[in-house]
Design a protein around this motif. Sequence first.
Motif, PDB file in Angstrom:
ATOM      1  N   VAL A  26      30.150  49.331 -43.996  1.00  0.00           N
ATOM      2  CA  VAL A  26      30.963  49.923 -42.929  1.00  0.00           C
ATOM      3  C   VAL A  26      30.776  49.143 -41.633  1.00  0.00           C
ATOM      4  CG1 VAL A  26      31.284  51.982 -41.521  1.00  0.00           C
ATOM      5  CG2 VAL A  26      30.943  52.202 -43.990  1.00  0.00           C
ATOM      6  N   HIS A  27      29.542  48.819 -41.321  1.00  0.00           N
ATOM      7  CA  HIS A  27      29.252  48.047 -40.108  1.00  0.00           C
ATOM      8  C   HIS A  27      29.990  46.714 -40.127  1.00  0.00           C
ATOM      9  CE1 HIS A  27      26.919  45.886 -37.041  1.00  0.00           C
ATOM     10  NE2 HIS A  27      26.777  44.938 -37.957  1.00  0.00           N
ATOM     11  N   TRP A  28      29.957  46.032 -41.259  1.00  0.00           N
ATOM     12  CA  TRP A  28      30.599  44.718 -41.308  1.00  0.00           C
ATOM     13  C   TRP A  28      32.115  44.817 -41.205  1.00  0.00           C
ATOM     14  CZ3 TRP A  28      29.213  40.299 -39.941  1.00  0.00           C
ATOM     15  CH2 TRP A  28      29.954  39.162 -40.266  1.00  0.00           C
ATOM     16  N   GLU A  29      32.694  45.879 -41.680  1.00  0.00           N
ATOM     17  CA  GLU A  29      34.137  46.045 -41.516  1.00  0.00           C
ATOM     18  C   GLU A  29      34.495  46.223 -40.045  1.00  0.00           C
ATOM     19  OE1 GLU A  29      37.041  45.970 -43.525  1.00  0.00           O
ATOM     20  OE2 GLU A  29      35.517  44.777 -44.530  1.00  0.00           O
ATOM     21  N   LEU A  30      33.684  46.941 -39.298  1.00  0.00           N
ATOM     22  CA  LEU A  30      33.931  47.072 -37.865  1.00  0.00           C
ATOM     23  C   LEU A  30      33.803  45.721 -37.166  1.00  0.00           C
ATOM     24  CD1 LEU A  30      32.069  50.434 -37.075  1.00  0.00           C
ATOM     25  CD2 LEU A  30      34.535  50.057 -37.312  1.00  0.00           C
ATOM     26  N   VAL A  31      32.836  44.933 -37.590  1.00  0.00           N
ATOM     27  CA  VAL A  31      32.684  43.595 -37.012  1.00  0.00           C
ATOM     28  C   VAL A  31      33.897  42.733 -37.319  1.00  0.00           C
ATOM     29  CG1 VAL A  31      31.304  41.475 -37.096  1.00  0.00           C
ATOM     30  CG2 VAL A  31      30.164  43.701 -37.020  1.00  0.00           C
ATOM     31  N   ARG A  32      34.397  42.832 -38.536  1.00  0.00           N
ATOM     32  CA  ARG A  32      35.566  42.050 -38.919  1.00  0.00           C
ATOM     33  C   ARG A  32      36.803  42.411 -38.084  1.00  0.00           C
ATOM     34  NH1 ARG A  32      37.883  43.146 -43.064  1.00  0.00           N
ATOM     35  NH2 ARG A  32      39.037  41.181 -43.292  1.00  0.00           N
ATOM     36  N   HIS A  33      36.883  43.638 -37.634  1.00  0.00           N
ATOM     37  CA  HIS A  33      38.043  44.085 -36.863  1.00  0.00           C
ATOM     38  C   HIS A  33      37.828  43.952 -35.356  1.00  0.00           C
ATOM     39  CE1 HIS A  33      39.252  45.914 -40.715  1.00  0.00           C
ATOM     40  NE2 HIS A  33      40.475  45.864 -40.219  1.00  0.00           N
ATOM     41  N   GLY A  34      36.824  43.170 -34.946  1.00  0.00           N
ATOM     42  CA  GLY A  34      36.697  42.837 -33.531  1.00  0.00           C
ATOM     43  C   GLY A  34      35.679  43.617 -32.746  1.00  0.00           C
ATOM     44  N   TYR A  35      34.776  44.355 -33.403  1.00  0.00           N
ATOM     45  CA  TYR A  35      33.754  45.120 -32.702  1.00  0.00           C
ATOM     46  C   TYR A  35      32.380  44.470 -32.881  1.00  0.00           C
ATOM     47  CZ  TYR A  35      37.197  48.892 -32.415  1.00  0.00           C
ATOM     48  OH  TYR A  35      38.320  49.642 -32.151  1.00  0.00           O
ATOM     49  N   CYS A  36      31.521  44.723 -31.919  1.00  0.00           N
ATOM     50  CA  CYS A  36      30.122  44.326 -32.007  1.00  0.00           C
ATOM     51  C   CYS A  36      29.247  45.556 -31.751  1.00  0.00           C
ATOM     52  CB  CYS A  36      29.784  43.242 -30.982  1.00  0.00           C
ATOM     53  SG  CYS A  36      30.558  41.646 -31.329  1.00  0.00           S
ATOM     54  N   CYS A  37      28.094  45.568 -32.374  1.00  0.00           N
ATOM     55  CA  CYS A  37      27.206  46.721 -32.252  1.00  0.00           C
ATOM     56  C   CYS A  37      26.392  46.614 -30.958  1.00  0.00           C
ATOM     57  CB  CYS A  37      26.271  46.782 -33.457  1.00  0.00           C
ATOM     58  SG  CYS A  37      25.316  48.313 -33.553  1.00  0.00           S
ATOM     59  N   LEU A  38      26.275  47.745 -30.236  1.00  0.00           N
ATOM     60  CA  LEU A  38      25.501  47.790 -28.993  1.00  0.00           C
ATOM     61  C   LEU A  38      24.093  48.335 -29.219  1.00  0.00           C
ATOM     62  CD1 LEU A  38      28.160  49.166 -26.473  1.00  0.00           C
ATOM     63  CD2 LEU A  38      27.375  46.814 -26.720  1.00  0.00           C
ATOM     64  N   GLY A  39      23.960  49.301 -30.113  1.00  0.00           N
ATOM     65  CA  GLY A  39      22.642  49.877 -30.335  1.00  0.00           C
ATOM     66  C   GLY A  39      22.728  51.224 -31.003  1.00  0.00           C
TER      67      GLY A  39
END
Length: 271
Positions: A26-39
């Motif tokens: 799930v995390h990697w799908e968000l990254v693929r769609h232009g998001y980065c994790c903050l914390g």
Amino acid sequence: MAGLEPLYAWARAAVSRPQDALICAVHWELVRHGYCCLGLGDQPSPEERKSELLPAGWEANKEVYTLRYKARDDAQELLLKAIMVEDSMILNAMDCSSQKVADVTLAVADYINPEHLDDFHKLYKNTEELRTRIASGIIAPLGAPAEKARKELEAERKDPDLLQDSAALRVPPRQPAGSRAPSWPSPLSPFAVGGADLDPLGRHTGGMIMDPLHSRFPQPAPGPAAGIPGRLPPGAVPPGARFDPFGPLGAGRAGPDPDHLPPPGYDDMFM
């Protein structure tokens, strides 16, 4: 799911349950769609920064995963909570600025093989379905980051195949390229006199020889109330009265003589 393999290799030491592996996807799908994790957590921390990796301690709570994300262009900030309910994971995402919420429920066993946590190539299954569920349940309702949409639009503009396809859908011109429609004057225009002299096929009127009676155009028949020249004066027949003419209307009306302009030297006996 390109890019997930190195992420999972980095996070493998923290993965102890199937839901941990699902969170990685799930995390990697968000990254693929232009998001980065903050914390972690609901509130921001002073030392947070955007990263494509999961933050330290992301797997500490096996029942509720709470992660914060931000778009690469800083246009959006998401709060993601993944809650375990028996064998299913409920993903709940909220846009922090608009307070818009989206959610989707995933059965962990549909996408994770729990007996292959050490083998990435056997761990995930139904990956295309998983990507579709996340895209339709989380990404689409909240809207993709503006930067990703802009980059995709620029890529389409630079792709010659896409440009050719869009050009094929355009409406073709009414006239072939390079052609010019002939501009003939209106026969009813007073400035059309002489136009027929330029047409060798004689398809247009308005030449040098003017027709005062406009013999080519239909003329309305005069009403009996207007009188008949040489027979009845105007007003002899009341308007609307029945009238049977006793002679052909327009008798004695001479039409244009085709020989009224003879050629030069017509009376020359030697022609």
